[in-house]
Design a protein around this motif. Sequence first.
Motif, short mmCIF file in Angstrom:
data_model
loop_
_atom_site.label_atom_id
_atom_site.label_comp_id
_atom_site.label_asym_id
_atom_site.label_seq_id
_atom_site.Cartn_x
_atom_site.Cartn_y
_atom_site.Cartn_z
N TYR A 36 0.35 -4.45 -2.35
CA TYR A 36 1.49 -5.17 -1.79
C TYR A 36 2.75 -4.67 -2.48
N ASP A 37 3.73 -4.25 -1.68
CA ASP A 37 5.00 -3.75 -2.18
C ASP A 37 6.03 -4.87 -2.02
N GLU A 38 6.38 -5.51 -3.13
CA GLU A 38 7.29 -6.65 -3.09
C GLU A 38 8.67 -6.27 -2.55
N LYS A 39 9.16 -5.11 -2.93
CA LYS A 39 10.48 -4.66 -2.49
C LYS A 39 10.55 -4.55 -0.96
N ARG A 40 9.53 -4.00 -0.37
CA ARG A 40 9.50 -3.82 1.08
C ARG A 40 8.94 -5.03 1.83
N ARG A 41 8.35 -5.96 1.09
CA ARG A 41 7.64 -7.10 1.70
C ARG A 41 6.66 -6.58 2.73
N ALA A 42 5.84 -5.64 2.26
CA ALA A 42 4.87 -4.98 3.13
C ALA A 42 3.68 -4.54 2.30
N TYR A 43 2.59 -4.30 2.99
CA TYR A 43 1.39 -3.74 2.38
C TYR A 43 1.39 -2.25 2.64
N ILE A 44 0.97 -1.49 1.66
CA ILE A 44 0.86 -0.04 1.79
C ILE A 44 -0.63 0.29 1.67
N THR A 45 -1.12 1.06 2.64
CA THR A 45 -2.53 1.45 2.60
C THR A 45 -2.67 2.96 2.79
N HIS A 46 -3.70 3.49 2.19
CA HIS A 46 -4.06 4.91 2.38
C HIS A 46 -5.36 5.01 3.16
N ASN A 47 -5.70 3.96 3.87
CA ASN A 47 -6.90 3.91 4.70
C ASN A 47 -6.76 4.93 5.84
N GLU A 48 -7.73 5.82 5.97
CA GLU A 48 -7.67 6.90 6.96
C GLU A 48 -7.62 6.38 8.40
N TYR A 49 -8.22 5.24 8.66
CA TYR A 49 -8.20 4.69 10.02
C TYR A 49 -6.75 4.50 10.48
N PHE A 50 -5.93 3.91 9.64
CA PHE A 50 -4.54 3.63 10.00
C PHE A 50 -3.72 4.91 10.11
N LYS A 51 -4.04 5.89 9.29
CA LYS A 51 -3.30 7.16 9.33
C LYS A 51 -3.49 7.89 10.66
N LYS A 52 -4.60 7.61 11.35
CA LYS A 52 -4.91 8.30 12.61
C LYS A 52 -4.29 7.63 13.83
N ILE A 53 -3.57 6.52 13.65
CA ILE A 53 -2.94 5.83 14.78
C ILE A 53 -1.55 6.43 14.98
N PRO A 54 -1.34 7.20 16.04
CA PRO A 54 -0.06 7.91 16.22
C PRO A 54 1.17 6.99 16.25
N SER A 55 1.07 5.84 16.89
CA SER A 55 2.24 4.97 17.03
C SER A 55 2.74 4.42 15.69
N ILE A 56 1.88 4.35 14.71
CA ILE A 56 2.29 3.86 13.38
C ILE A 56 3.36 4.76 12.80
N HIS A 57 3.22 6.05 13.01
CA HIS A 57 4.14 7.02 12.41
C HIS A 57 5.51 7.01 13.07
N GLU A 58 5.65 6.33 14.19
CA GLU A 58 6.92 6.30 14.94
C GLU A 58 7.81 5.12 14.57
N THR A 59 7.29 4.17 13.80
CA THR A 59 8.09 2.99 13.48
C THR A 59 9.17 3.32 12.46
N GLU A 60 10.27 2.59 12.56
CA GLU A 60 11.40 2.81 11.66
C GLU A 60 11.01 2.58 10.19
N HIS A 61 10.29 1.48 9.92
CA HIS A 61 9.92 1.18 8.54
C HIS A 61 8.95 2.23 7.97
N GLN A 62 8.09 2.80 8.81
CA GLN A 62 7.19 3.85 8.35
C GLN A 62 7.95 5.13 8.05
N GLN A 63 8.88 5.50 8.92
CA GLN A 63 9.67 6.71 8.70
C GLN A 63 10.53 6.59 7.44
N LYS A 64 11.08 5.41 7.22
CA LYS A 64 11.88 5.18 6.01
C LYS A 64 11.00 5.31 4.76
#
Length: 156
Positions: free
Chosen positions: A14-42
Amino acid sequence: MNQQSAKRWNDCWYDEKRRAYITHNEYFKKIPSIHETEHQQKYDQEIGDGGIVVREFKVKSLFGYPACKINYKDGSSIWFLLPTMTDDMLTKEIVKARLIPDSQENAIMYETTSKPWIEIGNGELILTEKEYELGKDLGYYTYTPIDAVKSLFKYN
Protein backbone atom coordinates in the motif's frame (compact mmCIF):
# COMPACT_ATOMS: atom_id res chain seq x y z
CA MET A 1 8.18 5.91 -0.13
CA ASN A 2 9.88 3.45 2.14
CA GLN A 3 8.27 0.13 1.17
CA GLN A 4 9.53 -1.57 4.33
CA SER A 5 7.32 0.63 6.53
CA ALA A 6 4.21 0.10 4.40
CA LYS A 7 1.74 -2.77 4.52
CA ARG A 8 3.30 -5.38 2.27
CA TRP A 9 2.18 -8.75 0.91
CA ASN A 10 4.92 -10.43 -1.12
CA ASP A 11 5.07 -8.31 -4.33
CA CYS A 12 2.25 -5.92 -3.37
CA TRP A 13 2.12 -2.98 -0.98
CA TYR A 14 0.00 0.00 0.00
CA ASP A 15 1.41 3.36 -1.09
CA GLU A 16 0.10 5.97 1.36
CA LYS A 17 1.20 8.92 -0.78
CA ARG A 18 -0.78 7.69 -3.79
CA ARG A 19 -3.59 6.15 -1.72
CA ALA A 20 -3.22 3.12 -3.94
CA TYR A 21 -1.95 -0.43 -3.93
CA ILE A 22 1.05 -1.30 -6.06
CA THR A 23 1.39 -4.85 -7.34
CA HIS A 24 3.93 -6.70 -9.46
CA ASN A 25 1.47 -9.54 -10.10
CA GLU A 26 1.95 -10.70 -13.71
CA TYR A 27 -1.80 -11.14 -14.26
CA PHE A 28 -2.39 -7.40 -13.88
CA LYS A 29 0.62 -6.48 -16.01
CA LYS A 30 -0.97 -8.35 -18.95
CA ILE A 31 -4.17 -6.24 -18.94
CA PRO A 32 -3.62 -3.64 -21.71
CA SER A 33 -6.17 -1.10 -20.45
CA ILE A 34 -4.37 -0.78 -17.11
CA HIS A 35 -1.38 0.79 -18.83
CA GLU A 36 -3.58 3.50 -20.39
CA THR A 37 -4.83 5.07 -17.15
CA GLU A 38 -3.53 8.45 -16.09
CA HIS A 39 -2.53 7.28 -12.59
CA GLN A 40 -0.62 4.31 -14.06
CA GLN A 41 1.24 6.48 -16.57
CA LYS A 42 2.15 8.95 -13.82
CA TYR A 43 3.47 6.10 -11.65
CA ASP A 44 5.48 4.72 -14.58
CA GLN A 45 7.07 8.14 -15.18
CA GLU A 46 7.83 8.80 -11.51
CA ILE A 47 8.84 5.32 -10.32
CA GLY A 48 9.19 3.11 -13.40
CA ASP A 49 9.61 -0.18 -11.52
CA GLY A 50 6.95 -2.03 -13.54
CA GLY A 51 4.42 -1.97 -10.71
CA ILE A 52 0.71 -1.74 -11.42
CA VAL A 53 -1.36 0.87 -9.58
CA VAL A 54 -4.76 -0.13 -8.19
CA ARG A 55 -6.54 2.81 -6.60
CA GLU A 56 -7.64 2.39 -3.00
CA PHE A 57 -11.38 2.76 -3.66
CA LYS A 58 -11.31 -0.30 -5.95
CA VAL A 59 -9.73 -2.55 -3.33
CA LYS A 60 -11.38 -4.74 -0.71
CA SER A 61 -9.65 -6.94 1.85
CA LEU A 62 -10.30 -10.64 1.34
CA PHE A 63 -8.72 -13.19 3.67
CA GLY A 64 -6.38 -10.44 4.90
CA TYR A 65 -5.09 -9.60 1.41
CA PRO A 66 -5.99 -6.73 -0.93
CA ALA A 67 -8.23 -7.72 -3.85
CA CYS A 68 -10.01 -5.93 -6.68
CA LYS A 69 -12.94 -6.96 -8.81
CA ILE A 70 -12.08 -7.80 -12.42
CA ASN A 71 -14.96 -7.22 -14.84
CA TYR A 72 -14.91 -9.20 -18.08
CA LYS A 73 -16.44 -8.27 -21.44
CA ASP A 74 -19.10 -10.99 -21.12
CA GLY A 75 -20.50 -9.25 -18.02
CA SER A 76 -19.03 -11.69 -15.51
CA SER A 77 -16.68 -10.59 -12.75
CA ILE A 78 -14.44 -12.10 -10.09
CA TRP A 79 -12.38 -10.90 -7.15
CA PHE A 80 -8.65 -11.18 -7.83
CA LEU A 81 -6.06 -11.05 -5.03
CA LEU A 82 -3.47 -8.35 -5.77
CA PRO A 83 -0.32 -10.04 -4.45
CA THR A 84 1.24 -13.02 -6.14
CA MET A 85 0.54 -15.66 -3.53
CA THR A 86 3.32 -17.75 -2.03
CA ASP A 87 2.61 -21.20 -0.56
CA ASP A 88 2.72 -19.87 3.00
CA MET A 89 0.09 -17.23 2.11
CA LEU A 90 -2.44 -19.80 0.87
CA THR A 91 -5.01 -21.05 3.37
CA LYS A 92 -7.83 -23.59 3.21
CA GLU A 93 -10.33 -20.72 3.03
CA ILE A 94 -8.56 -19.10 0.06
CA VAL A 95 -8.30 -22.37 -1.85
CA LYS A 96 -11.96 -23.14 -1.10
CA ALA A 97 -13.02 -19.70 -2.40
CA ARG A 98 -11.16 -20.47 -5.64
CA LEU A 99 -12.22 -24.09 -6.13
CA ILE A 100 -15.73 -24.24 -4.65
CA PRO A 101 -16.97 -20.76 -3.70
CA ASP A 102 -20.18 -20.34 -1.73
CA SER A 103 -21.44 -18.07 -4.52
CA GLN A 104 -20.18 -16.30 -7.64
CA GLU A 105 -19.86 -13.13 -5.54
CA ASN A 106 -17.47 -14.95 -3.19
CA ALA A 107 -15.33 -16.52 -5.94
CA ILE A 108 -11.71 -15.44 -6.12
CA MET A 109 -8.69 -15.92 -8.34
CA TYR A 110 -5.02 -15.44 -7.68
CA GLU A 111 -1.60 -16.07 -9.15
CA THR A 112 0.97 -18.14 -7.25
CA THR A 113 4.74 -18.25 -7.21
CA SER A 114 4.60 -22.07 -7.26
CA LYS A 115 4.64 -23.99 -10.49
CA PRO A 116 1.45 -25.86 -11.35
CA TRP A 117 1.96 -29.60 -11.34
CA ILE A 118 -1.40 -31.35 -11.71
CA GLU A 119 -4.11 -30.75 -14.29
CA ILE A 120 -7.69 -31.77 -13.58
CA GLY A 121 -10.13 -32.26 -16.45
CA ASN A 122 -9.08 -30.96 -19.84
CA GLY A 123 -6.89 -28.20 -18.47
CA GLU A 124 -9.84 -26.46 -16.82
CA LEU A 125 -8.13 -26.61 -13.44
CA ILE A 126 -4.40 -26.61 -12.82
CA LEU A 127 -3.23 -26.84 -9.22
CA THR A 128 0.00 -26.31 -7.37
CA GLU A 129 1.09 -28.89 -4.82
CA LYS A 130 0.01 -26.62 -1.95
CA GLU A 131 -3.47 -26.10 -3.49
CA TYR A 132 -3.83 -29.86 -3.93
CA GLU A 133 -2.80 -30.51 -0.32
CA LEU A 134 -5.22 -27.89 1.04
CA GLY A 135 -8.03 -29.16 -1.21
CA LYS A 136 -7.35 -32.70 -0.01
CA ASP A 137 -7.56 -31.50 3.62
CA LEU A 138 -10.94 -29.94 2.81
CA GLY A 139 -12.15 -33.27 1.41
CA TYR A 140 -12.21 -32.23 -2.25
CA TYR A 141 -9.65 -34.81 -3.41
CA THR A 142 -8.67 -38.34 -2.59
CA TYR A 143 -6.24 -39.10 0.19
CA THR A 144 -3.82 -40.72 -2.21
CA PRO A 145 -0.26 -39.96 -1.06
CA ILE A 146 1.10 -37.01 -3.00
CA ASP A 147 4.15 -39.00 -4.21
CA ALA A 148 1.79 -41.55 -5.79
CA VAL A 149 -0.17 -38.79 -7.53
CA LYS A 150 3.06 -37.21 -8.78
CA SER A 151 4.30 -40.54 -10.14
CA LEU A 152 1.12 -40.87 -12.21
CA PHE A 153 1.89 -37.55 -13.87
CA LYS A 154 5.69 -38.01 -13.96
CA TYR A 155 6.32 -34.92 -11.78
CA ASN A 156 9.13 -36.45 -9.69
